[in-house]
Write a protein that holds these residues in place. Structure first.
Motif, PDB file in Angstrom:
ATOM      1  N   LEU A  18      14.980  59.713  -7.435  1.00 48.29           N
ATOM      2  CA  LEU A  18      14.973  58.277  -7.667  1.00 48.29           C
ATOM      3  C   LEU A  18      14.518  57.992  -9.091  1.00 48.29           C
ATOM      4  O   LEU A  18      15.107  57.180  -9.803  1.00 48.29           O
ATOM      5  CB  LEU A  18      14.039  57.601  -6.659  1.00 48.29           C
ATOM      6  CG  LEU A  18      14.031  56.077  -6.694  1.00 48.29           C
ATOM      7  CD1 LEU A  18      15.427  55.522  -6.467  1.00 48.29           C
ATOM      8  CD2 LEU A  18      13.083  55.525  -5.646  1.00 48.29           C
ATOM      9  N   GLN A  19      13.453  58.679  -9.487  1.00 41.40           N
ATOM     10  CA  GLN A  19      12.926  58.551 -10.840  1.00 41.40           C
ATOM     11  C   GLN A  19      14.033  58.693 -11.892  1.00 41.40           C
ATOM     12  O   GLN A  19      14.182  57.853 -12.774  1.00 41.40           O
ATOM     13  CB  GLN A  19      11.889  59.667 -11.039  1.00 41.40           C
ATOM     14  CG  GLN A  19      10.909  59.410 -12.122  1.00 41.40           C
ATOM     15  CD  GLN A  19       9.823  58.453 -11.657  1.00 41.40           C
ATOM     16  OE1 GLN A  19       9.931  57.826 -10.603  1.00 41.40           O
ATOM     17  NE2 GLN A  19       8.808  58.293 -12.472  1.00 41.40           N
ATOM     18  N   PHE A  20      14.818  59.743 -11.770  1.00 38.88           N
ATOM     19  CA  PHE A  20      15.850  59.988 -12.775  1.00 38.88           C
ATOM     20  C   PHE A  20      16.982  58.987 -12.673  1.00 38.88           C
ATOM     21  O   PHE A  20      17.526  58.548 -13.674  1.00 38.88           O
ATOM     22  CB  PHE A  20      16.380  61.422 -12.649  1.00 38.88           C
ATOM     23  CG  PHE A  20      15.442  62.419 -13.231  1.00 38.88           C
ATOM     24  CD1 PHE A  20      15.274  62.494 -14.602  1.00 38.88           C
ATOM     25  CD2 PHE A  20      14.681  63.249 -12.422  1.00 38.88           C
ATOM     26  CE1 PHE A  20      14.385  63.405 -15.164  1.00 38.88           C
ATOM     27  CE2 PHE A  20      13.796  64.162 -12.974  1.00 38.88           C
ATOM     28  CZ  PHE A  20      13.637  64.238 -14.347  1.00 38.88           C
ATOM     29  N   LYS A  21      17.326  58.640 -11.458  1.00 35.09           N
ATOM     30  CA  LYS A  21      18.385  57.636 -11.308  1.00 35.09           C
ATOM     31  C   LYS A  21      17.994  56.335 -11.984  1.00 35.09           C
ATOM     32  O   LYS A  21      18.788  55.687 -12.643  1.00 35.09           O
ATOM     33  CB  LYS A  21      18.651  57.371  -9.820  1.00 35.09           C
ATOM     34  CG  LYS A  21      19.714  58.256  -9.254  1.00 35.09           C
ATOM     35  CD  LYS A  21      20.304  57.676  -7.976  1.00 35.09           C
ATOM     36  CE  LYS A  21      21.458  58.553  -7.532  1.00 35.09           C
ATOM     37  NZ  LYS A  21      21.845  58.338  -6.139  1.00 35.09           N
ATOM     38  N   LEU A  22      16.749  55.976 -11.835  1.00 34.11           N
ATOM     39  CA  LEU A  22      16.305  54.684 -12.364  1.00 34.11           C
ATOM     40  C   LEU A  22      16.181  54.691 -13.881  1.00 34.11           C
ATOM     41  O   LEU A  22      16.154  53.632 -14.502  1.00 34.11           O
ATOM     42  CB  LEU A  22      14.969  54.294 -11.738  1.00 34.11           C
ATOM     43  CG  LEU A  22      15.045  53.922 -10.261  1.00 34.11           C
ATOM     44  CD1 LEU A  22      13.677  53.559  -9.738  1.00 34.11           C
ATOM     45  CD2 LEU A  22      16.005  52.753 -10.051  1.00 34.11           C
ATOM     46  N   PHE A  49      27.637  59.390 -17.790  1.00 37.94           N
ATOM     47  CA  PHE A  49      26.315  59.894 -17.426  1.00 37.94           C
ATOM     48  C   PHE A  49      25.798  59.263 -16.143  1.00 37.94           C
ATOM     49  O   PHE A  49      25.170  59.912 -15.324  1.00 37.94           O
ATOM     50  CB  PHE A  49      25.323  59.672 -18.569  1.00 37.94           C
ATOM     51  CG  PHE A  49      25.489  60.667 -19.661  1.00 37.94           C
ATOM     52  CD1 PHE A  49      25.110  61.993 -19.461  1.00 37.94           C
ATOM     53  CD2 PHE A  49      26.066  60.314 -20.877  1.00 37.94           C
ATOM     54  CE1 PHE A  49      25.282  62.943 -20.457  1.00 37.94           C
ATOM     55  CE2 PHE A  49      26.246  61.255 -21.875  1.00 37.94           C
ATOM     56  CZ  PHE A  49      25.855  62.566 -21.678  1.00 37.94           C
ATOM     57  N   LYS A  50      26.095  57.992 -15.998  1.00 39.27           N
ATOM     58  CA  LYS A  50      25.674  57.349 -14.748  1.00 39.27           C
ATOM     59  C   LYS A  50      26.309  58.029 -13.555  1.00 39.27           C
ATOM     60  O   LYS A  50      25.667  58.259 -12.530  1.00 39.27           O
ATOM     61  CB  LYS A  50      26.064  55.863 -14.766  1.00 39.27           C
ATOM     62  CG  LYS A  50      24.972  54.977 -15.302  1.00 39.27           C
ATOM     63  CD  LYS A  50      25.174  53.530 -14.884  1.00 39.27           C
ATOM     64  CE  LYS A  50      23.988  52.713 -15.355  1.00 39.27           C
ATOM     65  NZ  LYS A  50      24.232  51.271 -15.297  1.00 39.27           N
ATOM     66  N   LEU A  51      27.578  58.368 -13.697  1.00 36.04           N
ATOM     67  CA  LEU A  51      28.304  58.936 -12.565  1.00 36.04           C
ATOM     68  C   LEU A  51      27.861  60.358 -12.252  1.00 36.04           C
ATOM     69  O   LEU A  51      28.074  60.845 -11.152  1.00 36.04           O
ATOM     70  CB  LEU A  51      29.811  58.894 -12.827  1.00 36.04           C
ATOM     71  CG  LEU A  51      30.409  57.498 -12.804  1.00 36.04           C
ATOM     72  CD1 LEU A  51      31.902  57.559 -13.085  1.00 36.04           C
ATOM     73  CD2 LEU A  51      30.168  56.810 -11.461  1.00 36.04           C
ATOM     74  N   LYS A  52      27.253  61.018 -13.237  1.00 34.63           N
ATOM     75  CA  LYS A  52      26.747  62.366 -12.960  1.00 34.63           C
ATOM     76  C   LYS A  52      25.864  62.365 -11.717  1.00 34.63           C
ATOM     77  O   LYS A  52      25.698  63.385 -11.060  1.00 34.63           O
ATOM     78  CB  LYS A  52      25.933  62.860 -14.153  1.00 34.63           C
ATOM     79  CG  LYS A  52      26.759  63.635 -15.152  1.00 34.63           C
ATOM     80  CD  LYS A  52      25.907  64.670 -15.859  1.00 34.63           C
ATOM     81  CE  LYS A  52      26.788  65.548 -16.734  1.00 34.63           C
ATOM     82  NZ  LYS A  52      25.986  66.450 -17.573  1.00 34.63           N
ATOM     83  N   TRP A  53      25.275  61.234 -11.464  1.00 35.91           N
ATOM     84  CA  TRP A  53      24.364  61.141 -10.327  1.00 35.91           C
ATOM     85  C   TRP A  53      25.063  60.880  -9.012  1.00 35.91           C
ATOM     86  O   TRP A  53      24.464  60.993  -7.953  1.00 35.91           O
ATOM     87  CB  TRP A  53      23.315  60.048 -10.571  1.00 35.91           C
ATOM     88  CG  TRP A  53      22.327  60.507 -11.558  1.00 35.91           C
ATOM     89  CD1 TRP A  53      22.194  60.126 -12.845  1.00 35.91           C
ATOM     90  CD2 TRP A  53      21.315  61.484 -11.328  1.00 35.91           C
ATOM     91  NE1 TRP A  53      21.184  60.799 -13.445  1.00 35.91           N
ATOM     92  CE2 TRP A  53      20.620  61.643 -12.530  1.00 35.91           C
ATOM     93  CE3 TRP A  53      20.940  62.258 -10.228  1.00 35.91           C
ATOM     94  CZ2 TRP A  53      19.565  62.537 -12.670  1.00 35.91           C
ATOM     95  CZ3 TRP A  53      19.895  63.134 -10.350  1.00 35.91           C
ATOM     96  CH2 TRP A  53      19.213  63.270 -11.565  1.00 35.91           C
ATOM     97  N   GLU A  54      26.330  60.498  -9.101  1.00 30.01           N
ATOM     98  CA  GLU A  54      27.063  60.245  -7.865  1.00 30.01           C
ATOM     99  C   GLU A  54      27.761  61.531  -7.460  1.00 30.01           C
ATOM    100  O   GLU A  54      28.692  61.973  -8.123  1.00 30.01           O
ATOM    101  CB  GLU A  54      28.104  59.147  -8.067  1.00 30.01           C
ATOM    102  CG  GLU A  54      27.620  57.939  -8.837  1.00 30.01           C
ATOM    103  CD  GLU A  54      26.517  57.199  -8.099  1.00 30.01           C
ATOM    104  OE1 GLU A  54      26.552  57.170  -6.862  1.00 30.01           O
ATOM    105  OE2 GLU A  54      25.604  56.662  -8.764  1.00 30.01           O
TER     106      GLU A  54
END
Lengths: 173, 173, 173, 173
Positions: free
Chosen positions: C99-103, D101-106
């Motif tokens: 969560l930390q990294f996502k945020l 980069f945002k999508l890296k998390w998906e």
DNA sequence: TATGAATGAGTATTCATTCAT
DNA sequence: GATGAATGAATACTCATTCAT
């Protein structure tokens, strides 16, 4: 204006007038108008926008009715027409008026300036007729107008008819 | 009656009168009264029970005020006292009256018989004073009473004071 | 803190960390936590309040972990511990870190000052060890820390273990 | 590709990159792109189709950028170009990278194989230069690349410039 | 008497998507 | 290719009310 939009407006007017704005849910309006709930918001953005649209409409009608009096040049007739006004409300317009009166209690919707032209005209009429305190007479008659309207909307026009004759006679118009 | 119960009643009166029954949540009442929400239900069973309790209280006060007029034996004084009535409302009682008028619009809470004794007394007074149509005069004055009250509750007593003299003079009382 | 409240927090953490804040509905959280949806709002006011509560908790944990490094006095050990840090994350804490990294990508939740103490300590350590550009070295290592963490959270700790030895050797710590 | 279709793509890229896929509604995209909401679905079938189109486009651009490095034959230059890569991102391309980069998390959008060619090339370069653990060096540099990019996208290129010199010097390229 | 945790049904509003034109 | 009206399911959030303590 599409049929569905009009449907919404009509149903909302009826419900707001008879049950009160807060007591009516958008889902109830939608159901009764035979539309999806979402459509209300497509057309009016929020519940309050729906009320605003109705109120705007009501104001237009109010002005129309008033203009009959405003353009009258005979002072006696001005007073007579004012007294007769609430008795001539069309039954199909009852809901508009009911809503009008209910909203008088909501700070936000109470706009005394709406009545100003009528008040001024009455003021003028009582002056012409040499009443001692035309301003107060105008105010009084305007208030009487209010209460008669309320009575009619609640109990129907029949109950108030003899009261009309009484007033016409009292004002000698 | 415990402190907390009274707290609830006072807060509820204020909120109902100014924002409307439906627009006020029990949680808001509880918060503002500094009690738990549950306590409202322990004392009044449901939200409506709270309103009922307030209305009952309001009616008691109304009767008290009316009795001053009912027991008056001089017809002129009956009329004078009626006109003066709304001007003598204590400021601390405004909310009671506001609620009263708001509820007039709710079918369920409109009880015309509450005003019957006053109407009868006015009827009698106008008869004594040989007015032509005492019944209608009584009705008219009662309605004037209504609208003055509304005006006072909305705009304060000061704005309406000269209107009072005007009426007293008009009725020669 | 009641059981149910904790349930909500745990479930929300897991879902926010793995599916993203916006992609998770309060109804889903409620269902999965075995509570009524309303309870979420009783406890956290709004969805965002729930996130805030979780983030606050995460920050507390972060600080705890950092303090082990901050109070280290041997510069080599500071660097070693920093490198080892992400490898020692407890599996039960993965969601917190995810969560930390996502945020980090959400403007509002990105607070670089959270890392300041660690950065300062690294800066000091590289100075002590006579690196040419301790500031940049600190920055670099901090960023490496980030990416290792990301890798671990995504692929598990096993995959990254040999990378750890590589780094320890590279930094001669 | 029509103007309107391009409009939609541009607006969607900007919004997805800055606010997140889930946080952006199709209605917002339509409004901002000056087209009807229906058109989005005519062109892309569903919201996800819109994202897919953008991602495909982003990948094409990524490959273009990478090819400059892949076809480089001097190992030192390979490393230098890799370090310089994020500093040469055109400002007009920021949104593409942010989204990346945002999508890296998906889960669904994380495709490590996209980076494979670059990793292989770095591996080769470090081998040529006789680094002890070329694989890990490649991995490290790739991760550094990531974090620098993130920093640039968040804080602008200026803030990171001296960090670039530091790295070039450190790698002696 | 009083609290505070908990609920289930309801509220206004938003959303992705469809479709006739 | 493009619009705009319309929908149904979902969303965050509120409400009156219950109940164990």
């Amino acid at each position: 204006m599409t049929d569905k939009k009009e449907n919404i407006l009509n149903v909302a007017l009826e419900l707001f007038a008879n049950e009160g704005y807060n007591a009516v849910s958008t889902s109830k309006i939608a159901r009764q108008a035979g539309v999806s709930e979402g459509l209300i918001f497509r057309h009016f953005e929020h519940k309050k926008g729906l009320l605003d649209a109705i109120v705007a409409d009501a104001e237009r009608r109010l002005n129309e009715v008033f203009s009959h009096i405003i353009f009258e040049t005979n002072p006696k007739k001005v007073i007579r027409k004012t007294i007769e006004l609430p008795f001539s409300i069309d039954k199909s317009d009852y809901d508009y008026w009911k809503l009008q009166f209910k909203l008088k209690w909501e700070q936000e919707y109470y706009k005394p300036e709406k009545m100003k032209p009528l008040r001024d005209k009455l003021n003028w009429a009582f002056s012409e007729l040499d009443f001692e305190s035309p301003e107060n007479e105008a105010k009084l008659l305007e208030q009487i107008l209010d209460t008669i309207s309320i009575g009619i909307l609640r109990d129907g026009v029949q109950q108030q008819k003899q009261f009309k004759s009484f007033l016409l006679k009292k004002y000698e118009v």
